[in-house]
Design an enzyme around this catalytic site. Structure first.
Site, short mmCIF file in Angstrom:
data_model
loop_
_atom_site.label_atom_id
_atom_site.label_comp_id
_atom_site.label_asym_id
_atom_site.label_seq_id
_atom_site.Cartn_x
_atom_site.Cartn_y
_atom_site.Cartn_z
CG LEU A 1 5.28 -0.88 -9.38
CD1 LEU A 1 4.09 -0.77 -9.52
CD2 LEU A 1 6.16 -0.81 -10.65
CB CYS B 1 -0.68 -4.37 -2.74
SG CYS B 1 -0.46 -4.31 -4.48
C1 UGA Z 1 1.36 -0.47 -2.37
C2 UGA Z 1 2.77 0.01 -1.96
O1 UGA Z 1 2.57 1.42 -1.46
C3 UGA Z 1 3.56 -0.25 -2.90
O2 UGA Z 1 5.01 0.20 -2.46
C4 UGA Z 1 3.58 -1.66 -3.22
O3 UGA Z 1 4.59 -1.92 -4.30
C5 UGA Z 1 2.34 -2.02 -3.66
O4 UGA Z 1 1.38 -1.79 -2.92
C6 UGA Z 1 2.40 -3.40 -4.24
O5 UGA Z 1 2.76 -4.27 -3.13
O6 UGA Z 1 2.08 -3.88 -5.12
P1 UGA Z 1 -0.80 0.83 -3.98
O7 UGA Z 1 -1.67 -0.39 -3.42
O8 UGA Z 1 -0.36 0.88 -5.36
O9 UGA Z 1 0.89 0.34 -3.44
O10 UGA Z 1 -1.21 1.95 -3.34
P2 UGA Z 1 -0.91 2.80 -1.83
O11 UGA Z 1 -0.49 4.23 -2.42
O12 UGA Z 1 -0.01 2.28 -1.01
O13 UGA Z 1 -2.31 2.87 -1.36
C7 UGA Z 1 -2.74 1.81 -0.73
C8 UGA Z 1 -4.05 2.21 0.07
O14 UGA Z 1 -3.75 2.86 1.40
C9 UGA Z 1 -5.05 3.00 -0.65
O15 UGA Z 1 -6.37 2.63 -0.48
C10 UGA Z 1 -4.77 4.32 -0.26
O16 UGA Z 1 -5.98 5.18 -0.17
C11 UGA Z 1 -4.48 4.10 1.17
N1 UGA Z 1 -3.74 5.02 1.94
C12 UGA Z 1 -2.23 5.50 1.58
C13 UGA Z 1 -4.15 5.94 2.99
O17 UGA Z 1 -5.28 5.47 3.31
N2 UGA Z 1 -3.24 6.62 3.67
C14 UGA Z 1 -2.25 7.04 3.43
O18 UGA Z 1 -1.39 7.78 4.02
C15 UGA Z 1 -1.54 6.36 2.20
#
Ligand code: UGA
Length: 434
Positions: free
Chosen positions: A153, A263
C-alpha cells in the site's frame, strides 16, 4: 478469524482496520501506551484519508480492538501479523530487525495453540527463517507456521490499495498456512484480486524488488528530465510517449525532486546491502540510490539559479513539505534537503503544508511556518512548489504575484503550465520542460 496485529504504525493500523472491515476480529497491539490511548479515544495518530471512518465503524461493531497487552491479544489468535518498523540500521543501511525479532519472541511466549505468524513488515530475505528459529527455540512443542505477506500500500491511498490490491503475495511453506491466509483474504478473491502463493524467501524478495523497480522507474524519468532540459524536449510528453506502451506503463513516470518517504530510500539501500552480501550486487539499484540522493540535494541549486545565483537574505517560500501529498509523513522528504541547503546559503525560508507542519516542526527548526499558501508567498523573492498537494494546483496566481517581492516560481512537480505562468508574468522554471 481472530487476528492479532503487532505494531499499530502505518501498515499495522491500516491493515488491522481493513482486515476488521472484512469481518475478522482484530486486536492491534502497540507498546506505546500514548498511541493506544489515542486510538481508544477514536483519534488517529497519522493522517490517512478514510482511515478514521473505518476505525470508528469497526470499533463500534466490536471487531477492532487496541491494547498494549501483547500476550492477551496473541493468546487464541489464528494469525498474528508482525507489522513493526524495520528502519535503516545506523551506519550500514541494513534493515534493523530488532523489533521484528523482539516481537517474534514475545509472540512465541504468548501463543496458546496453532497459529500462523505473518510478517507484514518489509524484511530482508531469510528473516522468516530466523523468526521460525526464534519461536521454535522458545516453544519446541508448539504447532505454528511462519509466512511472509508483504504490504504494497501507498501512503495517502492506503485504504483503497489494501482493499483493491493489484495482487496479494503470500510466501508460505505449508498447506495449513496457505489455508489460513486464503481464509483471511477470501473477501478479496471475491473482488478477483489475484493471490500469488510463493516460497517464503521469494515473497520477501518480491517486496524489495517491487520497491526497487518503482524507485528505478522514477529515477530513470528524473534523469530523462535533466536531459530534456539540455536538449529542449518535454519530459511530460516523453513520459506519455513511453508510458502508453503497455510493457512500460504510465505510472511512476512523474519527474520531480527525487523520491522520499519511509520506504523507497530505506528499502533500496537494504536491497543493495543484501545483494552485496549474497555476492550478486544489484548495480542498477546502487546507482538509483546514489543518483536520487544527489538529486534531492541538487534541487536547492535550481532555486539559487532562479534567484540569480544567490539567496542570501532572500525570502524563499516553500509550498509542500511532506514527501508526497495526502500524508503528514516527513521521512526522507526532499523538502528537508532543500531547506538545509537554502538555509546554509543564507535564505530566510518560509514553509506551508496542509497536513505535515507539526511533523515538519520536529525536524526543521530554522524555518518560519505559515498558515496558508498566500501568507507564505507574501513578500517572497521566490516561490518553490515542493509537494503537489491538490490545494496548490489552482492557486490564485495573480494574487500571489501581487504580494511577492519578485514573481519567480520554481515548480518541482510540474503542476503549472509554462505558457500560463509566462502569460501571468512569472519567471517560471519547472522540471524537464522547455
Ligand atoms: C511506496 C510504494 O509505492 C508502495 O507500493 C509500498 O507499499 C510502500 O512504498 C511501502 O513499501 O510501504 P509510498 O512510499 O507511500 O509507497 O509512496 P509512493 O506513492 O510510492 O511515492 C514514493 C516517492 O516517490 C514520493 O516521494 C513520490 O513523490 C515519488 N514519486 C512517485 C515520484 O517522484 N514520481 C512518481 O511518478 C511517483
Amino acid at each position: 478469524m481472530r487476528i492479532a496485529m503487532i505494531g499499530s504504525g502505518y501498515v499495522g493500523l491500516v491493515s488491522g482496520a481493513c482486515l476488521a472491515d472484512f469481518g475478522h476480529v482484530v486486536t492491534c497491539v502497540d507498546r506505546d501506551p500514548g498511541r493506544i490511548a489515542m486510538l481508544e479515544r477514536g483519534e488517529i495518530p497519522i493522517f490517512e484519508p478514510g482511515l478514521e471512518d473505518i476505525v470508528e465503524s469497526n470499533v463500534r461493531q466490536k471487531r477492532l480492538f487496541f491494547t498494549t497487552d501483547l500476550p492477551k491479544a496473541v493468546a487464541g489468535a489464528d494469525a498474528v501479523f508482525i507489522a513493526v518498523g524495520t528502519p535503516s540500521r545506523r551506519g550500514d543501511g541494513h534493515a534493523d530487525l530488532s523489533y521484528v525479532y523482539g516481537a517474534a519472541a514475545e509472540i512465541a511466549k504468548a501463543l496458546t495453540g496453532y497459529a500462523v505468524i505473518v510478517t507484514k513488515s518489509t524484511v530482508p530475505v531469510g528473516t522468516g527463517d530466523e523468526v521460525e528459529r526464534i519461536v521454535r527455540e522458545l516453544r519446541p512443542e508448539l504447532q505454528f507456521d511462519v509466512v511472509s505477506n508483504p504490504e504494497f500500500l501507498r501512503e495517502g491511498a492506503a485504504i483503497s490499495d489494501f482493499k483493491r490490491p493489484d495482487r496479494i503475495v503470500v510466501g508460505a511453506e505449508t498447506e495449513d498456512a496457505r489455508d489460513v491466509m486464503s481464509e483471511i483474504y477470501r473477501p478479496l478473491f471475491l473482488n478477483q484480486s489475484p493471490i500469488l502463493f510463493t516460497g517464503r524467501r521469494t515473497s520477501e524478495l518480491t517486496k524489495y524488488a517491487a520497491n526497487a523497480f518503482l524507485a528505478t522507474k522514477i529515477t530513470f524519468i528524473n534523469e530523462i528530465a535533466d536531459l530534456c532540459e539540455k536538449v529542449g524536449a518535454n519530459v511530460q510528453d516523453v513520459a506519455r510517449g513511453i508510458g502508453l506502451d503497455k510493457r512500460i506503463g504510465s505510472k511512476f513516470l512523474h519527474a520531480g525532486p527525487g523520491y522520499g518517504g519511509s520506504c523507497f530510500p530505506k528499502d533500496t539501500l537494504a536491497l543493495v546491502r543484501t545483494a552485496q552480501e549474497a555476492g550478486a550486487p544489484v548495480q542498477i539499484v546502487e546507482t538509483v540510490e546514489r543518483v536520487n540522493k544527489a538529486r534531492k540535494k541538487a534541487m536547492a541549486e535550481r532555486v539559487l539559479a532562479a534567484c540569480g545565483g544567490s539567496v542570501q537574505d532572500k525570502k524563499v517560500a516553500l509550498l509542500g513539505l511532506a514527501f508526497k501529498p495526502n500524508t503528514d509523513d516527513m521521512r526522507d522528504a526532499p523538502s528537508i534537503d532543500i531547506v538545509e541547503a537554502l538555509t546554509k546559503a543564507g535564505a530566510k525560508v518560509h514553509g506551508f503544508d496542509p497536513e505535515a507542519m507539526e511533523q515538519a516542526k520536529l525536524i526543521m527548526k530554522d524555518i518560519a511556518y505559515e498558515q496558508d499558501p498566500y501568507d507564505c508567498a507574501a513578500g517572497a523573492d521566490v516561490l518553490v512548489i515542493v509537494t503537489e498537494w491538490d490545494a496548490f494546483r489552482a492557486l490564485d496566481m495573480l494574487r500571489i504575484k501581487e504580494t511577492m517581492k519578485s514573481p519567480v516560481v520554481v515548480d518541482l512537480r510540474n503542476i503549472y503550465r509554462p505558457q500560463d505562468m509566462k502569460r501571468r508574468g512569472f519567471t517560471y522554471t519547472s522540471i524537464g520542460r522547455p
